[in-house]
Scaffold this active site. Structure first.
Site, mmCIF file in Angstrom:
data_model
loop_
_atom_site.group_PDB
_atom_site.id
_atom_site.type_symbol
_atom_site.label_atom_id
_atom_site.label_comp_id
_atom_site.label_asym_id
_atom_site.label_seq_id
_atom_site.Cartn_x
_atom_site.Cartn_y
_atom_site.Cartn_z
ATOM 1 N N LYS A 38 0.842 -1.202 0.000
ATOM 2 C CA LYS A 38 0.000 0.000 0.000
ATOM 3 C C LYS A 38 0.877 1.253 0.000
ATOM 4 O O LYS A 38 2.072 1.180 0.294
ATOM 5 C CB LYS A 38 -0.932 -0.021 1.211
ATOM 6 N N TYR A 262 13.967 30.965 5.605
ATOM 7 C CA TYR A 262 12.879 31.679 6.294
ATOM 8 C C TYR A 262 13.137 31.750 7.795
ATOM 9 O O TYR A 262 13.623 30.789 8.397
ATOM 10 C CB TYR A 262 11.558 30.955 6.068
HETATM 11 C C1 LIG Z 1 -0.457 -1.635 6.878
HETATM 12 C C2 LIG Z 1 -0.906 -2.945 7.407
HETATM 13 C C3 LIG Z 1 0.012 -3.983 7.595
HETATM 14 C C4 LIG Z 1 1.502 -3.816 7.449
HETATM 15 O O1 LIG Z 1 1.996 -3.281 8.659
HETATM 16 P P1 LIG Z 1 3.562 -3.108 8.948
HETATM 17 O O2 LIG Z 1 3.599 -2.658 10.374
HETATM 18 O O3 LIG Z 1 4.063 -2.057 8.030
HETATM 19 O O4 LIG Z 1 4.196 -4.420 8.749
HETATM 20 C C5 LIG Z 1 -0.481 -5.210 7.970
HETATM 21 N N1 LIG Z 1 -1.802 -5.408 8.193
HETATM 22 C C6 LIG Z 1 -2.708 -4.416 8.062
HETATM 23 C C7 LIG Z 1 -4.130 -4.697 8.335
HETATM 24 C C8 LIG Z 1 -2.285 -3.146 7.673
HETATM 25 O O5 LIG Z 1 -3.184 -2.178 7.551
#
Ligand SMILES: *Cc1c(COP(=O)(O)O)cnc(C)c1O
Length: 369
Positions: A38, A262
């Site tokens: 993702k 800035y």
């Molecule tokens: C994002 C997500 C993961 C991955 O988590 P990490 O801590 O990056 O390994 C796993 N399961 C779900 C349901 C998630 O939303």
């Protein structure tokens, strides 16, 4: 392609990511892997990461929404996307028609997906989500009896998996162990009604920190990208996978007493050679790094960043590296400039730094050796 060379780029070491997936396999032997890609594969470039990891045969690619699922599918890989969270009604028809993996947490979702399946004259495989403590999705354990009875009346849904999620896998062992036991009871109850192909609870921290013998599937995200969320025995086997570099656009000499950026929060204490670098907070180089003793490596020399981060540019003191000139690349994240340390400096977590890297940065591949 680019018609001029980009000011700043993200490069991902795809072999390192594949290596880290193997570490996940070792830490969770015999488990199916939902490789979480993702948020543009945590900033590493979803398409190139999916293409590389496809060769490692994950069970699914974990995504956050239908758009990301489409991006996975557009690579022509065989592995199906799996939508990790609940899906709004407007996305469900596409999900049902595409054969993507997804979860249900409510009778409303179950009924809606069941009717979409009936419309399409197909049976949909679903993963039952159980809320064992995350408070984000899933049936409560106390609701499972009713949910299972209701699902009996929905022949177009086939329960192929059950999932839950750990809220404190990285910080509370007592809670997490109790949660692992609670989820086991839930899985037993569900298994009386369904032949479960996938049972999953652990993301990176859960996978690296706990044995969950009854689970046969894990969902590593962060660790695939070379970062362990917890200190653990696997930590030093992970390979960092991302390099962030930006071009030096200008090098000048500034006299003593000259403000930089800035707010004039930094004023030169003596004459300095100052480089301007083409990256800023609009690229995800966080404004909270202003004045935080962050460095860019230019020509193998760590150069302190000066003053506030601006939208598109930052400045560095290159006095110690006299050869620096416009066109040099400054490394901002890499094997010796860790995401974890940046996250600490910003007051956030590595996930936030990685996923904050912006769309203006092209994603390329590299070998970090
Ligand atoms: C994002 C997500 C993961 C991955 O988590 P990490 O801590 O990056 O390994 C796993 N399961 C779900 C349901 C998630 O939303």
């Amino acid at each position: 392609m680019q018609d001029c060379s980009p000011r700043a780029i993200v490069e991902a070491d795809l072999d390192a990511i594949a290596h880290n997936l193997h570490v996940a396999r070792q830490a969770a032997p015999d488990c199916h892997i939902i490789a979480v890609v993702k948020a543009n594969a945590y900033g590493h470039g979803l398409e190139q990461v999916v293409r590389r990891l496809e060769a490692e045969h994950p069970a699914f690619f974990g995504v956050a929404n239908a758009m990301e699922a489409r991006q996975v599918q557009a690579t022509d890989c065989k592995t199906r996307p799996f939508l990790l969270g609940p899906n709004p009604p407007a996305e469900r028809a596409e999900i049902a028609a595409s054969g993507w993996g997804f979860t249900i947490s409510s009778l409303e979702e179950a009924d809606h997906f069941a009717s979409l399946a009936a419309d399409g004259q197909r049976v949909l495989s679903v993963h039952l989500a159980v809320d064992t403590g995350m408070g984000r999705e899933g049936f409560l354990p106390s609701e499972l009896g009713d949910a299972l009875a209701h699902l009996k009346g929905l022949p177009t849904l086939h329960v192929e998996g059950v999932m839950s999620h750990m809220p404190v896998a990285d910080e509370d062992e007592r809670f997490s162990c109790a949660q692992i036991n609670l989820f086991e009871q839930c899985v037993r109850e569900i298994a009386l009604h369904a032949r479960l192909r996938y049972v999953h609870l652990a993301a990176s921290a859960g996978l690296l920190g706990y044995k969950i013998p009854y689970a046969n599937t894990v969902r590593p995200g962060l660790m695939l990208y070379g970062i362990s969320p917890i200190p653990c025995t696997w930590e030093n086997q992970l390979r960092p996978a991302l390099r962030l570099r930006a071009a030096v656009t200008l090098v000048r000499s500034l006299p003593t007493g000259h403000g930089v950026s800035y707010g004039r929060c930094f004023v030169t204490p003596r004459p300095l050679r100052v480089a301007t670098i083409g990256i800023g907070y609009a690229d995800g180089w966080r404004r909270h790094l202003s004045g935080k003793q962050a460095y860019a490596i230019i020509r193998n020399t760590p150069c302190p960043l000066l003053g506030r981060v601006t939208m598109d540019q930052i400045m560095a003191d290159v006095s110690a590296s006299p050869g620096v000139q416009a066109g040099d690349m400054a490394e901002l994240i890499g094997p010796s400039l860790s995401v974890k340390q940046l996250a600490t400096q910003v007051g956030t977590i590595p996930w936030d730094i990685l996923t904050g890297l912006g769309p203006r940065l092209p994603r390329l591949s590299c070998s970090l050796g």
